[in-house]
Scaffold this motif. Structure first.
Motif, PDB file in Angstrom:
ATOM      1  N   ARG A  96       0.822  -1.201   0.000  1.00 40.28           N
ATOM      2  CA  ARG A  96       0.000   0.000   0.000  1.00 40.28           C
ATOM      3  C   ARG A  96       0.861   1.258   0.000  1.00 40.28           C
ATOM      4  O   ARG A  96       1.912   1.305   0.637  1.00 40.28           O
ATOM      5  CB  ARG A  96      -0.917  -0.018   1.222  1.00 40.28           C
ATOM      6  N   ASP A  97       0.428   2.288  -0.698  1.00 40.42           N
ATOM      7  CA  ASP A  97       1.129   3.565  -0.675  1.00 40.42           C
ATOM      8  C   ASP A  97       1.141   4.107   0.749  1.00 40.42           C
ATOM      9  O   ASP A  97       0.155   4.014   1.484  1.00 40.42           O
ATOM     10  CB  ASP A  97       0.434   4.575  -1.602  1.00 40.42           C
ATOM     11  N   GLY A  98       2.257   4.675   1.133  1.00 36.73           N
ATOM     12  CA  GLY A  98       2.363   5.252   2.461  1.00 36.73           C
ATOM     13  C   GLY A  98       2.683   4.260   3.545  1.00 36.73           C
ATOM     14  O   GLY A  98       2.649   4.611   4.728  1.00 36.73           O
ATOM     15  N   VAL A  99       2.994   3.028   3.171  1.00 37.04           N
ATOM     16  CA  VAL A  99       3.252   2.008   4.193  1.00 37.04           C
ATOM     17  C   VAL A  99       4.493   2.342   5.009  1.00 37.04           C
ATOM     18  O   VAL A  99       4.599   1.963   6.172  1.00 37.04           O
ATOM     19  CB  VAL A  99       3.384   0.617   3.542  1.00 37.04           C
ATOM     20  N   GLN A 100       5.447   3.076   4.426  1.00 37.78           N
ATOM     21  CA  GLN A 100       6.661   3.428   5.163  1.00 37.78           C
ATOM     22  C   GLN A 100       6.338   4.266   6.394  1.00 37.78           C
ATOM     23  O   GLN A 100       6.819   3.974   7.495  1.00 37.78           O
ATOM     24  CB  GLN A 100       7.630   4.181   4.260  1.00 37.78           C
ATOM     25  N   LEU A 101       5.504   5.285   6.226  1.00 33.43           N
ATOM     26  CA  LEU A 101       5.152   6.127   7.368  1.00 33.43           C
ATOM     27  C   LEU A 101       4.267   5.370   8.349  1.00 33.43           C
ATOM     28  O   LEU A 101       4.385   5.538   9.569  1.00 33.43           O
ATOM     29  CB  LEU A 101       4.447   7.391   6.889  1.00 33.43           C
ATOM     30  N   GLU A 102       3.378   4.536   7.852  1.00 33.02           N
ATOM     31  CA  GLU A 102       2.531   3.745   8.739  1.00 33.02           C
ATOM     32  C   GLU A 102       3.376   2.806   9.596  1.00 33.02           C
ATOM     33  O   GLU A 102       3.173   2.690  10.808  1.00 33.02           O
ATOM     34  CB  GLU A 102       1.526   2.942   7.924  1.00 33.02           C
ATOM     35  N   LEU A 156      10.806  12.464  25.723  1.00 30.51           N
ATOM     36  CA  LEU A 156       9.476  12.233  25.169  1.00 30.51           C
ATOM     37  C   LEU A 156       9.490  12.121  23.650  1.00 30.51           C
ATOM     38  O   LEU A 156       8.438  11.933  23.047  1.00 30.51           O
ATOM     39  CB  LEU A 156       8.531  13.389  25.556  1.00 30.51           C
ATOM     40  N   HIS A 157      10.645  12.234  23.033  1.00 32.60           N
ATOM     41  CA  HIS A 157      10.677  12.349  21.576  1.00 32.60           C
ATOM     42  C   HIS A 157      11.660  11.379  20.935  1.00 32.60           C
ATOM     43  O   HIS A 157      12.552  10.837  21.586  1.00 32.60           O
ATOM     44  CB  HIS A 157      11.049  13.779  21.173  1.00 32.60           C
ATOM     45  N   ALA A 158      11.447  11.169  19.652  1.00 39.19           N
ATOM     46  CA  ALA A 158      12.395  10.438  18.813  1.00 39.19           C
ATOM     47  C   ALA A 158      12.976  11.420  17.806  1.00 39.19           C
ATOM     48  O   ALA A 158      12.439  12.514  17.597  1.00 39.19           O
ATOM     49  CB  ALA A 158      11.693   9.288  18.096  1.00 39.19           C
ATOM     50  N   ILE A 159      14.075  11.033  17.178  1.00 40.70           N
ATOM     51  CA  ILE A 159      14.683  11.851  16.133  1.00 40.70           C
ATOM     52  C   ILE A 159      14.438  11.167  14.795  1.00 40.70           C
ATOM     53  O   ILE A 159      14.744   9.982  14.630  1.00 40.70           O
ATOM     54  CB  ILE A 159      16.195  12.024  16.383  1.00 40.70           C
ATOM     55  N   LEU A 160      13.869  11.912  13.853  1.00 42.15           N
ATOM     56  CA  LEU A 160      13.606  11.409  12.515  1.00 42.15           C
ATOM     57  C   LEU A 160      14.695  11.902  11.568  1.00 42.15           C
ATOM     58  O   LEU A 160      14.945  13.099  11.455  1.00 42.15           O
ATOM     59  CB  LEU A 160      12.238  11.899  12.021  1.00 42.15           C
ATOM     60  N   LEU A 161      15.363  10.962  10.886  1.00 38.81           N
ATOM     61  CA  LEU A 161      16.408  11.271   9.918  1.00 38.81           C
ATOM     62  C   LEU A 161      15.879  10.930   8.527  1.00 38.81           C
ATOM     63  O   LEU A 161      15.530   9.779   8.259  1.00 38.81           O
ATOM     64  CB  LEU A 161      17.666  10.446  10.213  1.00 38.81           C
ATOM     65  N   CYS A 162      15.817  11.898   7.666  1.00 40.76           N
ATOM     66  CA  CYS A 162      15.356  11.656   6.309  1.00 40.76           C
ATOM     67  C   CYS A 162      16.021  12.666   5.382  1.00 40.76           C
ATOM     68  O   CYS A 162      16.745  13.571   5.839  1.00 40.76           O
ATOM     69  CB  CYS A 162      13.833  11.754   6.207  1.00 40.76           C
ATOM     70  N   THR A 163      15.820  12.522   4.103  1.00 36.34           N
ATOM     71  CA  THR A 163      16.495  13.406   3.150  1.00 36.34           C
ATOM     72  C   THR A 163      16.094  14.867   3.350  1.00 36.34           C
ATOM     73  O   THR A 163      16.820  15.776   2.971  1.00 36.34           O
ATOM     74  CB  THR A 163      16.178  12.974   1.712  1.00 36.34           C
ATOM     75  N   GLY A 164      14.921  15.104   3.947  1.00 38.72           N
ATOM     76  CA  GLY A 164      14.473  16.476   4.176  1.00 38.72           C
ATOM     77  C   GLY A 164      15.086  17.126   5.386  1.00 38.72           C
ATOM     78  O   GLY A 164      14.871  18.308   5.633  1.00 38.72           O
ATOM     79  N   GLY A 165      15.844  16.386   6.188  1.00 40.93           N
ATOM     80  CA  GLY A 165      16.482  16.962   7.359  1.00 40.93           C
ATOM     81  C   GLY A 165      16.358  16.060   8.566  1.00 40.93           C
ATOM     82  O   GLY A 165      16.026  14.871   8.460  1.00 40.93           O
ATOM     83  N   GLU A 253      14.548   5.434   4.795  1.00 44.81           N
ATOM     84  CA  GLU A 253      15.304   5.221   3.567  1.00 44.81           C
ATOM     85  C   GLU A 253      14.396   5.455   2.365  1.00 44.81           C
ATOM     86  O   GLU A 253      13.283   4.944   2.318  1.00 44.81           O
ATOM     87  CB  GLU A 253      15.870   3.799   3.535  1.00 44.81           C
ATOM     88  N   ASP A 254      14.878   6.222   1.399  1.00 50.36           N
ATOM     89  CA  ASP A 254      14.068   6.489   0.209  1.00 50.36           C
ATOM     90  C   ASP A 254      14.307   5.434  -0.865  1.00 50.36           C
ATOM     91  O   ASP A 254      14.494   5.739  -2.044  1.00 50.36           O
ATOM     92  CB  ASP A 254      14.345   7.895  -0.336  1.00 50.36           C
ATOM     93  N   CYS A 255      14.323   4.168  -0.445  1.00 52.63           N
ATOM     94  CA  CYS A 255      14.461   3.035  -1.357  1.00 52.63           C
ATOM     95  C   CYS A 255      13.839   1.827  -0.682  1.00 52.63           C
ATOM     96  O   CYS A 255      13.555   1.833   0.518  1.00 52.63           O
ATOM     97  CB  CYS A 255      15.935   2.771  -1.683  1.00 52.63           C
ATOM     98  N   CYS A 256      13.608   0.786  -1.471  1.00 53.26           N
ATOM     99  CA  CYS A 256      13.121  -0.467  -0.898  1.00 53.26           C
ATOM    100  C   CYS A 256      14.290  -1.268  -0.343  1.00 53.26           C
ATOM    101  O   CYS A 256      15.450  -1.050  -0.707  1.00 53.26           O
ATOM    102  CB  CYS A 256      12.380  -1.281  -1.963  1.00 53.26           C
ATOM    103  N   ALA A 257      13.982  -2.182   0.555  1.00 52.89           N
ATOM    104  CA  ALA A 257      15.026  -3.033   1.124  1.00 52.89           C
ATOM    105  C   ALA A 257      15.609  -3.927   0.035  1.00 52.89           C
ATOM    106  O   ALA A 257      14.882  -4.374  -0.856  1.00 52.89           O
ATOM    107  CB  ALA A 257      14.458  -3.890   2.242  1.00 52.89           C
ATOM    108  N   PRO A 258      16.907  -4.181   0.068  1.00 53.14           N
ATOM    109  CA  PRO A 258      17.504  -5.091  -0.913  1.00 53.14           C
ATOM    110  C   PRO A 258      16.850  -6.475  -0.852  1.00 53.14           C
ATOM    111  O   PRO A 258      16.300  -6.877   0.174  1.00 53.14           O
ATOM    112  CB  PRO A 258      18.977  -5.149  -0.482  1.00 53.14           C
ATOM    113  N   VAL A 288      15.471   1.729  11.349  1.00 50.98           N
ATOM    114  CA  VAL A 288      15.565   2.005   9.920  1.00 50.98           C
ATOM    115  C   VAL A 288      14.322   1.432   9.245  1.00 50.98           C
ATOM    116  O   VAL A 288      13.993   0.265   9.448  1.00 50.98           O
ATOM    117  CB  VAL A 288      16.832   1.368   9.308  1.00 50.98           C
ATOM    118  N   VAL A 289      13.627   2.258   8.453  1.00 48.50           N
ATOM    119  CA  VAL A 289      12.417   1.807   7.766  1.00 48.50           C
ATOM    120  C   VAL A 289      12.550   2.114   6.280  1.00 48.50           C
ATOM    121  O   VAL A 289      12.820   3.252   5.890  1.00 48.50           O
ATOM    122  CB  VAL A 289      11.149   2.483   8.328  1.00 48.50           C
ATOM    123  N   PHE A 290      12.380   1.085   5.457  1.00 48.55           N
ATOM    124  CA  PHE A 290      12.470   1.224   4.010  1.00 48.55           C
ATOM    125  C   PHE A 290      11.095   1.542   3.424  1.00 48.55           C
ATOM    126  O   PHE A 290      10.071   1.400   4.089  1.00 48.55           O
ATOM    127  CB  PHE A 290      13.030  -0.057   3.393  1.00 48.55           C
TER     128      PHE A 290
END
Length: 937
Positions: A96-102, A156-165, A253-258, A288-290
């Motif tokens: 499904r589209d958006g499964v990475q964020l879900e 209370l927080h997590a750190i999100l690492l992505c291409t946008g910052g 990760e802005d790619c699918c898992a190998p 890490v989430v692909f």
């Protein structure tokens, strides 16, 4: 009850174990050098030991403190040598589209819940929580001389690492300071993630990769850079504080898992390798989430050991799988959760570190060690049986790896020190100490297997080989037990190594323990985790991780130095050796379940000692059969004769294609049951005891349709039946429609001897056994969950092949006859159905002159009273035993899958069948014979 401190070491115990290991691994020329150095440096060793003992006095867990001090003092970079990566399977809705964020939202919610409710990790098995307290909201802070683990309990927080910052994401809330924390609703977490994902690409200088690459630098360089960040202005310092104090870091990760697991493990550890690095290595947990929903967890090893990492990963996965998200349908909010306007805004952190870099941003860290992964499929029953004996799964992998290394590099493999970590939850702060599993016995086993196998990659399974495996396995278990008691020498050797002066000649020998050649770790059952890999600390080291699944074992090998050069051949050998060793270990496990190990080993031992030779079976037993005391005026040498007959069967069934390994397992199991009955009869025991022992042993084996291997009826319940008949006393006992009873044949014997009734059924059997305190004879439904024949049948043409029953007939040396039979029912039977095995005269008969047991279509055998028909033809029609059985098979049972075994008081025997296959074992005149019998035209 409070947990005890980790025990203080004893120098004598440590040196004894060190000498054992070095005697196995050092060359004949070097070992005397070690002994000489040991003698010469005795005083220095005593002084070092006294200093260690004084330093650890009063410490709750000196070994943990020492381990952390050593790891946190390392000045090299961290990307792989100190990390534990694990892979989680994707969600069901991975397409499904958006499964990475879900997926990210559900995993963050699960981590938040486990952080606020740490007891959720323990489940049914209590464990210490010190390591858990340094998992979430913990960071490894680089230091000038030594790093340290900093925990932020109020995070209370997590750190999100992505291409946008780099973005802070709130995942927990607290109504008031000091009150318990609770996870935000998964919808709140998802909303923040979606807002951050919608942000435009990171502005120049705010890309995450340059900052993340700093944490992969050598520690002193990262420490210096961190100090500059702290002094680089309020915004930079605040951003650094938010990163370090986060519950965990999550990389999108802005790619699918190998496609390959090994490649996925590397990406989780190191990033994509194209300058794109989103791993903040100093967080104890990196998630890490692909794009396809596959996820990985990366743990900083200085904070916890691999077992706890696996436990936490599995817990995160289980909790996250309980959630579902429909982004188009807002979920109910968490009670007391903050107003959305008070959540962190989707604004990237100020992480502009370009002024700290002397050149262009560092690319993704590389790694010289090589990872390969592979999976060995197997039947669930096989793997479950291996797990049934503690430490057997571990021994299987260890012995297989020893064999594979010998095949790959030859005798040089003898110089490798093996280490397998043993976890101990029963000490404060827990422990995971090394066991050194290579022994003289395991070497003997491996050497014998090599000589047996040659180039065929298969081995003949003999009783002598089983004895070698037994001795090696018992020593393997002993070593683990010693470690479990807190008597592991690994921490002590490490402390002695550090306490001795650099020029001490003993240090070069203790170096071998500091960086052992081979590291083997794993777990026998880890459903939900697709892969993991052990650490490689030394420059020349091999680390193997095994993860047992329901129907396979997954292995990951991490190789460095010379081991990287042999990895391909080692993998090939190990894949084959795991199969070879599995069937040897499986035979051992089955013999254990059948309670036949001692008997098999005793038989193998006396075969090599001489004595009365009965066609290859020595009957020089050390104890008498249970029935010999009833006999009067019999010469003592009668107790050691071979004048008895025993026939057993493991069922008749339609013919099907079976792997030769399955056939071999069935034949071995028949042999194990046969040996139990033979031991009874050879010692002068009664035929009644012999047939009960044989049938009970077959009931204990998942390969036969009786007891443990029973089929379930239409209602999904196992309803079993059994009968035992004493031909001499013309007494019998039967049970029918019985459930939850491990050994129905024992229940039938109890009925025969203690009940005025000949047949009991259903709950009445359980109630009857309870009156005699036989609660250990009862088991839950999971005990009977065998699936091997269902899986084998699915591969056959007809798709419905299944052994029908088990049975035994015997004539003892006193002329007594007995018969016994047991079955787990037939496929698709209705609740309450009674078959031939529960009815004397239908499937089983014995009197003073003959004993008969039948197998096959139970309803047909019952309606035609086949066993009684054989007896009638023999007694009343003057048929020979052979003719009587042949008449019944050819006329009454024509065209039906059936079989008959019989013996008379003259010792004549008959084995007849018209089934596609019938499993038979016999001991006749001292000659042992086991076979998979097919009908003779």
């Amino acid at each position: 009850m409070s947990l005890p401190d980790y025990p203080a070491p004893e120098l004598e115990v440590t040196l004894k174990e060190a000498s054992r290991v070095l005697q196995l691994t050092l060359s004949p020329e070097r070992y005397p050098q070690y002994i000489n150095a040991l003698q010469c440096e005795e005083e220095a060793l005593q002084e070092a030991h006294q200093r260690i003992s004084a330093a650890i006095k009063g410490c709750e867990n000196w070994a943990t403190a020492q381990f952390k001090s050593y790891i946190l003092s390392c000045r090299d970079s961290l990307p792989s040598s100190r990390s534990i990566p694990m892979i989680l399977p994707p969600m069901e809705a991975a397409e499904r589209d958006g499964v990475q964020l879900e997926r990210t939202a559900t995993l963050l919610w699960a981590a938040a819940r486990l952080h606020s409710e740490p007891w959720q990790v323990e489940r049914d098995e209590p464990t210490e929580r010190t390591q858990q307290s340094e998992v979430f909201a913990a960071t490894r802070i680089p230091g000038k001389s030594q790093d340290h683990i900093q925990v932020y309990p109020e995070s209370l927080h997590a750190i999100l690492l992505c291409t946008g910052g780099i973005f802070p994401i709130q995942i927990l809330h607290q109504s008031h300071p000091g009150e318990p924390m609770s996870p935000l609703s998964v919808n709140d977490i998802y909303t923040q993630l979606a807002e951050a994902a919608r942000q435009p690409g990171a502005a120049r200088g705010l890309e995450p990769s340059p900052f993340c690459s700093l944490s992969a630098l050598p520690r002193h360089e990262w420490c210096a850079a961190r100090e500059k960040i702290q002094m680089g202005g309020e915004a930079m310092a605040a951003s650094l504080g938010l990163m370090e104090s986060a519950v965990l870091a999550v990389a999108l990760e802005d790619c699918c898992a190998p496609a390959k697991l090994a490649e996925t493990l590397n990406v989780v550890r190191l990033g994509r390798g194209d300058g794109h690095c989103l791993r903040y290595y100093d967080k104890v947990v990196n998630l890490v989430v692909f794009q396809d929903g596959v996820a990985g967890m990366l743990f900083e090893h200085s904070a916890l050991d691999g077992m706890v990492a696996g436990l936490i990963t599995y817990s995160v996965w289980c909790v996250s799988e309980s959630l579902t998200i429909d982004p188009n349908s807002p979920l109910s909010r968490t009670i007391g959760s903050p107003n959305p306007r008070t959540l962190f805004a989707a604004k990237p952190l100020n992480v502009d570190v370009t002024n700290l870099l002397h050149s262009s941003p560092s690319p993704s860290p590389k790694d010289t060690n090589v990872i390969v992964t592979f999976e060995i499929p197997s039947y669930p029953d096989f793997l479950a049986t291996l797990r049934s004996q503690r430490a057997l799964f571990d021994a299987w992998v260890n012995f297989s790896l020893q064999l594979a290394l010998r095949q790959t590099v030859g005798d040089s493999a003898m110089s490798y020190i093996f280490v397998t970590p043993t976890h101990m939850r029963h000490y404060k702060h827990g422990r995971c100490d090394p066991t050194y599993p290579v022994t003289t016995q395991s070497r003997h086993l491996v050497g014998t297997l090599m000589s047996c196998m040659g180039t065929s990659q298969s081995a003949p399974y003999t009783k002598a080989l089983l004895r070698l495996f037994h001795v090696a396995f018992q020593e393997h278990k002993r070593l683990i037990k010693v470690t479990k008691k807190g008597q592991s020498v690994g921490p002590h050797l490490a402390a002695l190594h550090r306490a001795l002066s650099p020029g001490n000649p003993l240090r070069k020998f203790l170096d071998l323990f500091v960086g052992p050649s081979v590291y083997v770790t794993g777990k026998d059952i880890t459903e939900g985790l697709n892969g993991a890999v052990g650490n490689v600390y030394a420059s020349d080291q091999l680390a193997l991780t095994y993860l047992g699944k329901k129907d396979s074992i997954c292995l990951a090998i991490n190789a460095k130095g010379s081991f990287a050069n042999i990895l391909s051949q080692l993998q090939e050998n190990l894949q084959e050796d795991l199969k070879v060793m599995k069937f040897l270990a499986l035979r051992y496990a089955i013999a254990g379940q059948m309670e036949a190990i001692d008997c098999l080993l005793e038989q193998e031992e006396v075969e090599g000692l001489g004595g009365t030779d009965c066609g290859g079976l020595q009957v020089q037993f050390s104890h008498q059969g249970s029935g010999q005391a009833d006999q009067k005026g019999v010469p003592p040498d009668a107790m050691l004769n071979s004048d008895f007959t025993l026939i057993i069967h493991g069922g008749a069934m339609e013919e099907m294609q079976m792997d030769e390994n399955i056939v071999g397992m069935i034949q071995f199991s028949l042999q194990a049951a046969l040996v139990l009955g033979t031991q009874e009869l050879a010692g002068g025991g009664r035929s009644l005891n012999a047939v009960q022992k044989c049938v009970a042993a077959l009931e204990n084996c998942f390969l036969f349709n009786a007891g443990k291997g029973s089929v379930s009826n239409r209602g999904g319940r196992h309803e079993m039946e059994a009968t035992i008949v004493d031909g001499t006393g013309l007494k019998s006992g039967s049970v029918a429609c019985v459930h939850g009873v491990k050994n129905p044949v024992k229940a039938a014997r109890k009925v025969m001897e203690n009940s005025p009734h000949a047949l009991l059924a259903g709950q009445g059997v359980v109630d009857f056994l309870s009156e005699f305190g036989e609660s250990d004879e009862l088991a839950g439904v999971e005990y009977f969950q065998s699936s091997i024949w269902k899986e084998l049948s699915a591969q056959s043409v007809g798709g419905n092949a299944w052994p029908q029953s088990v049975g035994a007939v015997a004539l003892d040396c006193w002329g007594n006859l007995a018969a016994a039979a047991s079955t787990g029912g037939t496929i698709g039977e209705r609740k309450g159905r009674v078959g031939h095995t529960a009815v004397v005269g239908a499937g089983v008969h014995a009197d003073g002159t003959l004993a008969v047991v039948c197998s096959g279509n139970g309803d047909l055998l019952l309606s035609r009273m086949v066993a009684h028909k054989v007896a009638s033809l023999y007694h009343d029609m003057d048929f020979s035993l052979q003719e009587a059985c042949q008449r019944v098979i050819s006329e009454d049972l024509r065209g039906n899958c059936s079989g008959v075994i019989a013996v008379n008081n003259k010792g004549d025997i008959v084995i007849k069948n018209n089934a596609g296959v019938m499993f038979i074992g016999s001991m006749i005149g001292g000659e042992e014979h086991v076979e998979v019998l097919k009908p003779i035209a």
